[in-house]
Design a protein around this motif. Structure first.
Motif, PDB file in Angstrom:
ATOM      1  N   ARG A   4       0.836  -1.201   0.000  1.00  0.00           N
ATOM      2  CA  ARG A   4       0.000   0.000   0.000  1.00  0.00           C
ATOM      3  C   ARG A   4       0.871   1.252   0.000  1.00  0.00           C
ATOM      4  NH1 ARG A   4      -2.661  -3.738   2.953  1.00  0.00           N
ATOM      5  NH2 ARG A   4      -4.919  -3.945   2.647  1.00  0.00           N
ATOM      6  N   ASN A   6       1.474   5.152   1.014  1.00  0.00           N
ATOM      7  CA  ASN A   6       1.055   6.029   2.109  1.00  0.00           C
ATOM      8  C   ASN A   6       0.535   7.362   1.614  1.00  0.00           C
ATOM      9  OD1 ASN A   6       1.758   4.192   4.163  1.00  0.00           O
ATOM     10  ND2 ASN A   6       3.916   4.808   4.044  1.00  0.00           N
ATOM     11  N   ASP A  32      -9.496   2.987   3.916  1.00  0.00           N
ATOM     12  CA  ASP A  32      -9.165   1.589   3.653  1.00  0.00           C
ATOM     13  C   ASP A  32      -9.755   0.735   4.779  1.00  0.00           C
ATOM     14  OD1 ASP A  32      -7.783  -0.941   3.710  1.00  0.00           O
ATOM     15  OD2 ASP A  32      -6.195  -0.069   2.473  1.00  0.00           O
ATOM     16  N   PHE A  34      -9.193  -2.206   5.772  1.00  0.00           N
ATOM     17  CA  PHE A  34      -8.230  -3.013   6.528  1.00  0.00           C
ATOM     18  C   PHE A  34      -7.407  -2.157   7.484  1.00  0.00           C
ATOM     19  CE2 PHE A  34      -3.949  -4.934   6.945  1.00  0.00           C
ATOM     20  CZ  PHE A  34      -4.329  -6.023   7.734  1.00  0.00           C
ATOM     21  N   THR A  35      -6.861  -1.061   6.989  1.00  0.00           N
ATOM     22  CA  THR A  35      -5.984  -0.237   7.824  1.00  0.00           C
ATOM     23  C   THR A  35      -6.749   0.802   8.631  1.00  0.00           C
ATOM     24  OG1 THR A  35      -5.643   1.422   6.084  1.00  0.00           O
ATOM     25  CG2 THR A  35      -4.145  -0.478   6.117  1.00  0.00           C
ATOM     26  N   SER A  36      -7.996   1.115   8.209  1.00  0.00           N
ATOM     27  CA  SER A  36      -8.799   2.202   8.798  1.00  0.00           C
ATOM     28  C   SER A  36      -8.123   3.565   8.607  1.00  0.00           C
ATOM     29  CB  SER A  36      -9.084   1.953  10.283  1.00  0.00           C
ATOM     30  OG  SER A  36      -9.930   0.831  10.451  1.00  0.00           O
ATOM     31  N   GLU A  37      -7.287   3.674   7.579  1.00  0.00           N
ATOM     32  CA  GLU A  37      -6.601   4.933   7.285  1.00  0.00           C
ATOM     33  C   GLU A  37      -7.136   5.534   5.985  1.00  0.00           C
ATOM     34  OE1 GLU A  37      -2.513   3.865   7.115  1.00  0.00           O
ATOM     35  OE2 GLU A  37      -2.301   3.665   9.310  1.00  0.00           O
ATOM     36  N   ARG A  98      -8.833  -1.594  -1.846  1.00  0.00           N
ATOM     37  CA  ARG A  98      -8.592  -0.429  -0.989  1.00  0.00           C
ATOM     38  C   ARG A  98      -9.905   0.206  -0.561  1.00  0.00           C
ATOM     39  NH1 ARG A  98      -3.514   1.938  -0.806  1.00  0.00           N
ATOM     40  NH2 ARG A  98      -4.342   2.789   1.137  1.00  0.00           N
ATOM     41  N   ASP A 322      -5.241  -9.454   6.082  1.00  0.00           N
ATOM     42  CA  ASP A 322      -5.100  -8.445   5.036  1.00  0.00           C
ATOM     43  C   ASP A 322      -5.672  -8.979   3.726  1.00  0.00           C
ATOM     44  OD1 ASP A 322      -4.295  -6.583   3.167  1.00  0.00           O
ATOM     45  OD2 ASP A 322      -2.243  -6.423   3.928  1.00  0.00           O
ATOM     46  N   ASP A 367      -2.542  -8.656  13.641  1.00  0.00           N
ATOM     47  CA  ASP A 367      -2.474  -8.731  12.183  1.00  0.00           C
ATOM     48  C   ASP A 367      -3.802  -8.384  11.516  1.00  0.00           C
ATOM     49  OD1 ASP A 367      -3.749 -10.935  13.196  1.00  0.00           O
ATOM     50  OD2 ASP A 367      -2.816 -12.377  11.831  1.00  0.00           O
ATOM     51  N   GLY A 369      -5.138  -5.257  11.276  1.00  0.00           N
ATOM     52  CA  GLY A 369      -5.191  -3.863  10.852  1.00  0.00           C
ATOM     53  C   GLY A 369      -6.007  -2.989  11.781  1.00  0.00           C
ATOM     54  N   GLY A 370      -6.986  -2.294  11.189  1.00  0.00           N
ATOM     55  CA  GLY A 370      -7.816  -1.367  11.951  1.00  0.00           C
ATOM     56  C   GLY A 370      -8.906  -2.027  12.759  1.00  0.00           C
TER      57      GLY A 370
END
Length: 504
Positions: A4, A6, A32, A34-37, A98, A322, A367, A369-370
């Motif tokens: 991914r 940034n 996203d 998975f990442t919560s970003e 994503r 992921d 593992d 993520g968010g």
């Protein structure tokens, strides 16, 4: 494994062949799952932007290159677009992941299959044929011609953004319409990337327009626009009802592909190993976030305990993680609101007395993520009157209901407000042939689940929707039938049948 970036990408609206920001300068974040970003900023289209997009589509429909193209020429453009989608399948798949958190393996499969819709409808574009009816009156010829509807509003959901948009786009364009697409605010990036491929394929400006924004604001402006002739919507039942009611005010044509509570029926003579895989594919693939999810598993009482044991063992081995990792079996839930909704339904099921034999809670771990993960959940002791058996959860939650006879299985299967899909697992030829006719569902699989095709009409009975997507049925949704009467005789009789009184 995919790495991914940034960087946060700022996206643009696609209107009349141009990329532009929203007129009000507003943006919202795409996160996203998975990442919560935040990974992209999406323009929030205003009513002014919607008006610009619809008017661009209307101009393209009524005049200019698209309006003057022959069906064969339109078909060639669609075929060229299919080639471009095939070449960019990997990028499109990554964007989908994503946005909605589905497995990259699944998204790549979808994207590599997606060009077939453009090839199929590209080939169908010049096969739309009218008809001449038998002469019914001397000297009067009658024929039927099929014409495009006009500007189509295509509104797609977050769970399978591109697939469910292309199911609308390909037949609508093959029929000669122009389209304004409004993707979900949760998953807009892949549709905007597809618009770039339209540009590269050579579609004239205004044929495709993509506006992004929140449904209540952007979506309502699109649905209510006076130049929109037809609305194609995929989403939840509540959203579909709102679209239908709004469209009725100006008699817009509508197709709706809505929710489901699909029964997956396992008979005592089924191949149990295959049926277990079918049950898992039916509801745990895509973390249950699919309208056709087989969320009610009907199992014959004679094999119930053995089957449940096999199912728990199989599902219990699934790896959460992921979605970009090829080793992951189940990815995250796409949005925080949906995550909470699933947990709420799990609590409701427990309160109703259903027995949780697997999962039943959020999944945690370094593992993950968010953290928008729900453990694959199985309930037994469910009866069909429970809310968990009647209402769409849209998550990795399975309700198992026992039955005794074929008639009881059919009765339970049909005892729901929905009718999108169903499946039958049996080695009995009589059942395999005759049972699908008794199930009130738009798609019935026998010894399979979640199989779709550009050739096969897809849609639902009852509250699962109106109209059909895919196959020849779909292109008819975007055409108007026009009757033409041609008088070939000279000397039209007087329209007045009364004679004037004689004058002495």
């Amino acid at each position: 494994m995919y790495q991914r970036s940034n960087e946060v990408e700022t996206l643009s609206l696609y209107i009349d062949g141009e990329w532009r920001p929203a007129s009000g300068g507003a943006y919202f974040d795409s996160v996203d799952p998975f990442t919560s970003e935040v990974w992209s900023r999406v323009p929030a289209a205003s009513a002014e932007d919607v008006d610009s997009a619809v008017r661009a589509a209307h101009r393209a429909f009524t005049s200019g290159p698209w309006a003057e193209m022959s069906p064969t020429q339109r078909g060639r453009l669609l075929h060229r677009l299919g080639d471009l989608v095939a070449a960019h399948a990997e990028k499109l798949g990554e964007l989908e992941v994503r946005d909605n958190g589905k497995l990259l393996a699944e998204m790549l499969g979808q994207m590599r299959y997606l060009p077939e819709w453009f090839y199929y409808y590209g080939g169908l574009a010049d096969k739309i044929e009218g008809a001449v009816t038998p002469a019914e009156r001397p000297g009067v010829m009658h024929y039927i011609r099929y014409e495009p509807v006009g500007v189509v509003a295509a509104i797609s959901p977050w769970n399978s953004p591109l697939v469910l948009t292309v199911w609308k786009l390909a037949p609508a364009l093959a029929a000669g319409n122009t389209v304004v697409v409004k993707p979900s605010e949760y998953s807009s990036a892949s549709m905007l990337y597809l618009a770039k491929l339209f540009d590269e394929a050579g579609f004239p400006p205004g044929v495709l327009n993509v506006i992004t924004g929140v449904g209540k604001e952007t979506g309502e402006a699109l649905i209510n626009h006076p130049l929109v002739e037809r609305i194609a919507f995929t989403g939840g039942e509540a959203g579909g009802r709102a679209v239908y009611q709004a469209a009725a005010k100006s008699f817009k044509r509508v197709s709706l592909e809505l929710g489901g509570k699909s029964p997956n029926i396992v008979f005592e003579d089924a191949d149990l190993d295959d049926a277990v895989k079918g049950a898992v594919a039916g509801v745990f693939a895509a973390a249950g976030q699919t309208c056709m999810a087989g969320s009610r598993l009907l199992v014959h009482e004679s094999i119930h305990d053995v089957f449940v044991e096999k199912l728990i063992a199989f599902v219990g081995s699934a790896r959460l993680g992921d979605p970009m990792d090829s080793a992951t079996d189940i990815g995250p839930i796409a949005t925080p609101p949906q995550f909470q909704k699933i947990l709420d339904y799990i609590a409701i099921a427990k309160e109703e007395g259903a027995r949780c034999v697997l999962g039943g809670e959020r999944a945690t771990g370094a593992d993950l993520g968010g953290g928008l993960f729900v453990k694959p959940t199985i309930f037994t002791g469910v009866n069909n009157r429970m809310r968990i058996a009647q209402e769409e959860v849209f998550g990795p939650v399975l309700s198992i209901i026992p039955f005794k006879t074929d008639d009881e299985a059919v009765e339970i299967a049909n005892d729901t407000l929905y009718g999108l899909a169903a499946a039958v697992w049996t080695q009995n030829l009589d059942r395999a042939i005759n049972l699908p006719a008794r199930l009130r569902a738009g798609t019935v699989w026998v010894n399979a689940y979640r199989v779709v095709s550009y050739l096969a009409p897809f849609g639902g009975f009852k509250n699962s929707g109106i109209g059909r997507e895919n196959g020849k049925e779909a292109i008819r949704e975007y055409l108007e039938a026009k009757s033409v009467f041609l008088n070939t005789k000279r000397g039209v009789p007087s329209p007045f049948v009364m004679r004037l009184p004689s004058v002495n």
